[in-house]
Motif scaffolding. Structure first.
Motif, PDB file in Angstrom:
ATOM      1  N   UNK A 250       0.811  -1.201   0.097  1.00  0.00           N
ATOM      2  CA  UNK A 250      -0.065  -0.052   0.104  1.00  0.00           C
ATOM      3  C   UNK A 250       0.875   0.961   0.079  1.00  0.00           C
ATOM      4  N   UNK A 251       1.913   1.138   0.674  1.00  0.00           N
ATOM      5  CA  UNK A 251       2.831   2.504   0.676  1.00  0.00           C
ATOM      6  C   UNK A 251       3.602   2.435  -0.544  1.00  0.00           C
ATOM      7  N   UNK A 252       3.876   1.300  -1.363  1.00  0.00           N
ATOM      8  CA  UNK A 252       4.430   1.740  -2.718  1.00  0.00           C
ATOM      9  C   UNK A 252       3.590   2.262  -3.431  1.00  0.00           C
ATOM     10  N   UNK A 253       2.138   1.910  -3.415  1.00  0.00           N
ATOM     11  CA  UNK A 253       1.386   2.435  -4.508  1.00  0.00           C
ATOM     12  C   UNK A 253       1.085   3.803  -4.210  1.00  0.00           C
ATOM     13  N   UNK A 254       1.351   4.431  -2.850  1.00  0.00           N
ATOM     14  CA  UNK A 254       1.419   5.868  -2.782  1.00  0.00           C
ATOM     15  C   UNK A 254       2.223   6.876  -3.461  1.00  0.00           C
ATOM     16  N   UNK A 259      -4.181  10.709  -9.094  1.00  0.00           N
ATOM     17  CA  UNK A 259      -5.293  11.402  -8.523  1.00  0.00           C
ATOM     18  C   UNK A 259      -6.388  10.647  -8.100  1.00  0.00           C
ATOM     19  N   UNK A 260      -7.512  11.380  -7.672  1.00  0.00           N
ATOM     20  CA  UNK A 260      -8.536  10.667  -7.204  1.00  0.00           C
ATOM     21  C   UNK A 260      -8.528  10.311  -5.850  1.00  0.00           C
ATOM     22  N   UNK A 261      -9.399   9.052  -5.780  1.00  0.00           N
ATOM     23  CA  UNK A 261      -9.552   8.697  -4.455  1.00  0.00           C
ATOM     24  C   UNK A 261      -8.540   7.391  -4.343  1.00  0.00           C
ATOM     25  N   UNK A 262      -7.501   7.019  -5.006  1.00  0.00           N
ATOM     26  CA  UNK A 262      -6.659   6.064  -4.766  1.00  0.00           C
ATOM     27  C   UNK A 262      -5.878   6.223  -3.386  1.00  0.00           C
ATOM     28  N   UNK A 263      -5.284   7.431  -3.356  1.00  0.00           N
ATOM     29  CA  UNK A 263      -4.535   7.974  -2.099  1.00  0.00           C
ATOM     30  C   UNK A 263      -5.340   7.430  -0.921  1.00  0.00           C
ATOM     31  N   UNK A 264      -6.500   7.669  -0.690  1.00  0.00           N
ATOM     32  CA  UNK A 264      -7.426   7.375   0.305  1.00  0.00           C
ATOM     33  C   UNK A 264      -7.683   5.859   0.630  1.00  0.00           C
ATOM     34  N   UNK A 291      -8.032  10.287   5.541  1.00  0.00           N
ATOM     35  CA  UNK A 291      -8.709  11.428   5.605  1.00  0.00           C
ATOM     36  C   UNK A 291      -8.070  12.734   4.916  1.00  0.00           C
ATOM     37  N   UNK A 292      -6.934  12.848   5.064  1.00  0.00           N
ATOM     38  CA  UNK A 292      -6.393  14.047   4.217  1.00  0.00           C
ATOM     39  C   UNK A 292      -6.476  13.808   2.864  1.00  0.00           C
ATOM     40  N   UNK A 293      -6.202  12.507   2.287  1.00  0.00           N
ATOM     41  CA  UNK A 293      -6.025  12.244   0.834  1.00  0.00           C
ATOM     42  C   UNK A 293      -7.605  12.419   0.345  1.00  0.00           C
ATOM     43  N   UNK A 294      -8.669  12.173   1.366  1.00  0.00           N
ATOM     44  CA  UNK A 294     -10.082  12.365   0.719  1.00  0.00           C
ATOM     45  C   UNK A 294     -10.309  13.685   0.619  1.00  0.00           C
ATOM     46  N   UNK A 313     -17.043   3.305   1.611  1.00  0.00           N
ATOM     47  CA  UNK A 313     -15.869   2.357   1.709  1.00  0.00           C
ATOM     48  C   UNK A 313     -14.935   2.803   2.528  1.00  0.00           C
ATOM     49  N   UNK A 314     -14.673   4.108   2.525  1.00  0.00           N
ATOM     50  CA  UNK A 314     -13.427   4.427   3.420  1.00  0.00           C
ATOM     51  C   UNK A 314     -13.988   4.321   5.024  1.00  0.00           C
ATOM     52  N   UNK A 315     -14.948   4.582   5.119  1.00  0.00           N
ATOM     53  CA  UNK A 315     -15.723   4.467   6.455  1.00  0.00           C
ATOM     54  C   UNK A 315     -15.764   3.056   6.858  1.00  0.00           C
ATOM     55  N   UNK A 316     -16.220   2.169   6.009  1.00  0.00           N
ATOM     56  CA  UNK A 316     -16.111   0.655   6.323  1.00  0.00           C
ATOM     57  C   UNK A 316     -14.740   0.259   6.665  1.00  0.00           C
ATOM     58  N   UNK A 317     -13.693   0.597   5.970  1.00  0.00           N
ATOM     59  CA  UNK A 317     -12.341   0.227   6.176  1.00  0.00           C
ATOM     60  C   UNK A 317     -11.794   0.820   7.413  1.00  0.00           C
ATOM     61  N   UNK A 318     -12.257   2.153   7.874  1.00  0.00           N
ATOM     62  CA  UNK A 318     -11.826   2.604   9.138  1.00  0.00           C
ATOM     63  C   UNK A 318     -12.562   1.726  10.266  1.00  0.00           C
TER      64      UNK A 318
END
Length: 445
Positions: A250-254, A259-264, A291-294, A313-318
Motif C-alpha cells: 500500500x505504501x508503494x502504491x502511494x 489523482x482521485x480516491x486512490x490515495x485514500x 482522511x487528508x487524501x479524501x 467504503x473508506x468508513x467501512x475500512x476505518x
C-alpha cells in the motif's frame, strides 16, 4: 465555425452554457438511456485526444441544440489538421505499383513515392477504431460499477469475454493512441478478473491477473492503474495473512503520481494491515492520512464502481481498522464508522451500493457491540447478513463470520444460550456461503 476543430467547438459550446464536462456527459447519458459517458471522456474530446464517433456526435448535437452536420464539419477540420488519414480516408484513389520499370530520375522518384504510400496504407490497416475503443471504455465503466452490487456470475462472464477480446485486439494493429487505450482497458479488465478471484478466495489466480494488470498499466504508462494494482496486491497479501507485506505494498502504491480516491484507498489499506499487525500508532497515522487524501481529491473524476473508493467504503475500512487497534475508544469509533458506511451506502444509487461492504460493515458493527458486551446489539446487527442469500457472500465475509463465531465461544459469555444460538447461525451461514453451489464451477479456479 467552418475552420474550428471539434475540440475547440465542443469547449466553446460547453462554456457558453456554463456547464461542467460531467454535466455534458450526464446529458448524453440521459439521451442514451445508460451511463456510457464520463466527464473525463468529454475532456478528451475537447483536447482532441480522441475524436467522438458518429453516434456520439449525434447525441452531443442534441445536447447542445446544434445540427449534427456542424460537428461533422468540425471533425473533418480536426482530421485534416492531423494529416494522418490514409488515401482512402481522404477520398483519394489508391495508388498502384507501376508495371514498367522507370527510365528516368523522375520515374524513380515516383516509384519511391508509391512505396511510401504503400507503407501509409499498411499503417492504416487497423483492427479497431475510435468507435470500438469508445464503446469498450463504456463497457468497462459499466462493469466496474455493476460489479459491486450485482451477483458475481452476472458480471464475470462478460468481464472474461471482454478481456479476451481486448487481448486479441492488442495482438493486431492499431493507431498508437488506440493501443494505449486498449492497454488501459486490458489493465482494468484484468483488475476486475483479479477481484473476482479475490472474492472467491482464489488468491493465486488473483495474483496472476494482478501481474497482467500491472504489465498492461506499465505498457500504457497509466499511473492511476499502477497505483490501483498495488492496492489489489495489498488486498491479496492481507487476506493471505501477510499483513506487513500488505502495508508495504500500500505504501508503494502511494508513490505513484495518481489523482482521485486512490490515495485514500491505499492509506486505508495500510491502516487496516498495520492495525492487524499490531502497529497501533502506524495504523492511526495511516487513518489520518486517508482522511487528508479524501479532503484533497475534491472535483476529481474517475471510473466508478470497483476502481473508485467512495467515502462509504473508506468508513467501512476505518471501522475494521479501529476494531483491530482495540480499546473501548476505538471500538466506539469503529461502531460510528461502520454505521456511517451503511448509511452512506443506503442513500446511494442501487448500482453503487456495494453488497460486500454492506456485509463487512454489519459484521464490524456486530463485533463492536460484542466487544462492548451487548449481545442483543450483536444479534440485531447480524440480521442483515444472516438473512441474505449465502451466494452473495465473498470469501472474506465468510472468514469474518467464522472469526465472529469463534469470539462468541469465549469464556466471557459463560455458555449463554443467546451466544450459542447466534454462533450456530453464523456457522450455518458460513458453511452455505463456502459451499461449491454458492460459487459455480464456471467461475475461475
Amino acid at each position: 465555425m467552418g475552420d474550428t476543430g471539434i475540440g475547440a467547438l465542443l469547449l466553446r459550446l460547453r462554456t457558453e452554457r456554463g456547464w461542467s464536462q460531467q454535466r455534458v456527459a450526464d446529458e448524453c447519458n440521459t439521451l442514451e438511456g445508460r451511463a456510457a459517458k464520463t466527464g473525463k471522456e468529454i475532456g478528451r474530446y475537447e483536447r482532441e485526444v480522441r475524436i467522438p464517433a458518429p453516434y456520439t456526435r449525434k447525441y452531443l448535437a442534441q445536447v447542445f441544440g446544434v445540427d449534427a452536420a456542424v460537428l461533422d464539419q468540425a471533425v473533418a477540420v480536426s482530421k485534416s489538421r492531423r494529416g494522418g488519414e490514409s488515401a482512402d480516408e481522404v477520398g483519394q484513389a489508391p495508388l498502384a505499383w507501376p508495371t514498367a520499370r522507370p527510365r528516368t530520375v523522375a520515374g524513380a522518384v515516383s516509384v519511391d513515392a508509391v512505396a511510401s504510400a504503400e507503407f501509409a496504407r499498411f499503417i492504416a490497416q487497423r483492427n479497431t477504431d475510435e468507435f470500438v475503443v469508445e464503446q469498450l471504455e463504456a463497457d468497462v465503466a459499466r462493469l466496474a460499477r455493476t460489479y459491486v452490487s450485482h451477483p458475481l456470475l452476472e458480471v464475470y462472464v462478460e468481464i472474461k469475454r471482454l478481456r479476451n477480446g481486448v487481448f486479441e485486439l492488442l495482438r493486431g494493429r492499431q493507431h498508437p493512441r488506440q493501443t494505449t487505450d486498449l492497454y488501459v482497458a486490458a489493465s482494468r479488465l484484468c483488475g476486475l478478473s483479479a477481484h473476482v478471484c479475490l472474492d472467491l478466495g482464489d488468491y493465486d489466480s488473483a495474483a496472476t491477473h494482478s501481474r497482467t494488470a500491472r504489465a498492461c498499466a506499465e505498457a500504457a504508462g497509466h499511473e492511476g492503474m499502477l497505483a490501483w494494482v498495488r492496492a489489489m496486491e495489498s488486498l491479496i497479501a492481507y487476506w493471505t495473512g501477510h499483513y506487513e507485506r500488505a502495508a508495504r505494498l500500500a505504501q508503494a502504491g502511494r508513490r505513484h503520481r495518481a489523482g482521485g480516491s486512490i490515495g485514500a484507498r491505499l492509506a486505508s489499506l495500510e491502516a487496516r494491515a498495520l492495525a492487524i499487525a499490531g502497529d497501533r500508532a502506524g495504523a492511526v497515522a495511516a487513518l489520518a492520512g486517508a482522511e487528508r487524501s479524501r479532503e484533497a481529491m475534491r472535483g476529481h473524476e474517475e471510473v466508478p464502481g470497483i476502481f473508485a473508493f467512495p467515502a462509504a467504503k473508506q468508513f467501512a475500512y476505518a471501522g475494521t481498522s479501529h476494531l483491530a487497534v482495540g480499546g473501548r475508544e476505538h471500538v466506539q469509533r469503529a461502531i460510528a464508522s461502520a454505521d456511517t458506511a451503511i448509511r452512506l451506502y443506503r442513500s446511494a444509487e442501487t448500482d453503487d451500493q456495494s453488497v460486500g461492504d454492506l456485509f463487512a460493515a454489519h459484521v464490524d458493527l456486530a463485533r463492536g457491540h460484542l466487544l462492548l458486551g451487548d449481545l442483543d446489539g450483536t444479534e440485531t446487527m447480524l440480521g442483515f447478513v444472516l438473512e441474505s442469500p449465502p451466494e452473495r457472500m465473498s470469501a472474506s465475509i465468510v472468514r469474518r463470520l467464522t472469526a465472529l463465531g469463534r469470539d462468541l465461544s469465549g469464556p466471557q459469555y459463560g455458555g449463554a444460550a443467546q451466544a450459542a444460538h447466534l454462533r450456530e447461525r453464523l456457522q450455518h451461514t458460513a458453511v452455505l456461503a463456502a459451499a461449491p453451489a454458492a460459487h459455480p464451477s464456471e467461475l475461475p479456479t
